[in-house]
Write an enzyme that holds these catalytic residues in place. Structure first.
Site, mmCIF file in Angstrom:
data_model
loop_
_atom_site.group_PDB
_atom_site.id
_atom_site.type_symbol
_atom_site.label_atom_id
_atom_site.label_comp_id
_atom_site.label_asym_id
_atom_site.label_seq_id
_atom_site.Cartn_x
_atom_site.Cartn_y
_atom_site.Cartn_z
ATOM 1 C CE LYS A 1 -83.820 79.943 63.734
ATOM 2 N NZ LYS A 1 -85.069 79.557 63.034
ATOM 3 C CE LYS B 1 -77.805 85.279 56.501
ATOM 4 N NZ LYS B 1 -78.180 83.954 55.964
ATOM 5 C CE LYS C 1 -86.873 85.790 56.734
ATOM 6 N NZ LYS C 1 -87.834 84.973 55.971
#
Length: 330
Positions: free
Chosen positions: A113, A195, A198
């Protein structure tokens, strides 16, 4: 005989995809029957990156509505919001003071991140200590986790070991990761090498649990396949087609070879249409209940009950730990 405690939660950082439903939300129905389940909304973790406050409030409520809509029973599950329990943050500080810079800096999630944020916050660095507090406050024995989060459960175990050893008593239960059986890997509809996420920037890439029928059909119609027209399961050479076959398998309960046999002689358009049908058939009842819960008082009732129950447990644990380390008046 009392059930073992299990703790889990999903960040309210975006609408849930059908991949989240398959890999996480559906499993909660099993957990609520097998364990004394603590299901929380980790909203404090969400603000390690900048959030729109109004949108975060909205997403918290929507996430709880989804839980109720899929069948989570507040009489079986302790459902609560992390930030409504002040002991999470209080214990987190104590645990930070029993954690080392080196072990925090080795966290995979922080490494990944921080690459995407030039000015990342201290919270992004230290939030594994908060995650450990989330777990250790309740003496949770089990924590469901994927490969990317297992390291955080291991950190919680290490902190518990260190604390117990330093103060000469087992104050914290060492949690154990629950690694789900290898399940269906649901891929991005536009880039099957990734993958389904969201947080995607491509509106065609992910199917969300709250998408309407028209959107679902449109997304599957535009799903990337290949040019040879053969329907077979080959994740390496035909990832897009294999993803569609996987989805049909998961939503119908048929085995992959049965799905492949069913679509022999069909075209990709037929496959896409049938996958859309079974997804819509599954999501429609959930969506109807979701809309009901958003307009009802049952979300607040469940959260109020969960907050009251978990605060009592957390306060008792925190007061013990606070005293052990020498804070406040004896």
């Amino acid at each position: 005989m009392s059930k073992e405690r299990l703790l889990t939660g999903l960040q309210p950082s975006g609408a849930l995809t059908i991949g989240n439903y398959i890999g996480g939300v559906k499993r909660l129905l099993k957990y609520q029957d097998e364990y004394d389940t603590f299901l929380f909304v980790p909203d404090m973790h969400a603000i390690t990156v900048t959030q729109d406050p109004a949108l975060l409030h909205k997403r918290i409520k929507e996430l709880v509505a989804i839980y109720l809509a899929v069948g989570i029973d507040p009489k079986k599950v302790h459902l609560y919001i992390q930030s409504e329990n002040l002991y999470h943050a209080n214990l987190s500080w104590i645990l930070e003071c029993h954690s080392y810079f080196g072990e925090m800096s080795r966290m995979h999630q922080f490494k990944e991140k921080s690459k995407n944020h030039e000015n990342f916050t201290c919270g992004l660095f230290t939030y594994p200590a908060l995650m450990a507090a989330d777990i250790l406050l309740y003496d949770a024995k089990y924590v469901p986790t994927g490969a990317d989060q297992k390291q955080h459960v291991e950190l919680a175990r290490n902190i518990a070991d260190r604390f117990n050893s330093r103060y000469g008593k087992e104050y914290f239960v060492k949690p154990e990761p629950v690694i789900p059986e290898v399940g269906a890997r649901i891929r991005d509809l536009q880039d099957p090498s990734k993958k389904m996420s969201k947080s995607t920037d491509n509106p065609k890439a992910s199917v969300f649990m709250t998408d309407d029928e028209k959107s679902i059909r449109k997304k599957f119609a535009s799903a990337v396949t290949d040019s040879d027209g053969k329907i077979c399961f080959d994740e390496e050479n035909k990832p897009g087609v294999s993803n569609l076959l996987t989805l049909y398998s998961v939503f119908t309960g048929l085995k992959i070879d049965e799905v492949v046999a069913k679509f022999q002689g069909s075209g990709y358009g037929d496959l896409k249409n049938e996958v859309a049908n079974v997804v819509i058939d599954t999501m429609k009842p959930i969506q109807d209940k979701y809309k009901y819960y958003l307009e009802s008082t049952e979300i607040d009732e469940a959260l109020d009950e969960g907050r009251e129950f978990t605060n009592k447990i957390a306060k008792e644990k925190y007061e013990i730990i606070r005293n052990v380390v020498g804070l406040g008046r004896n």
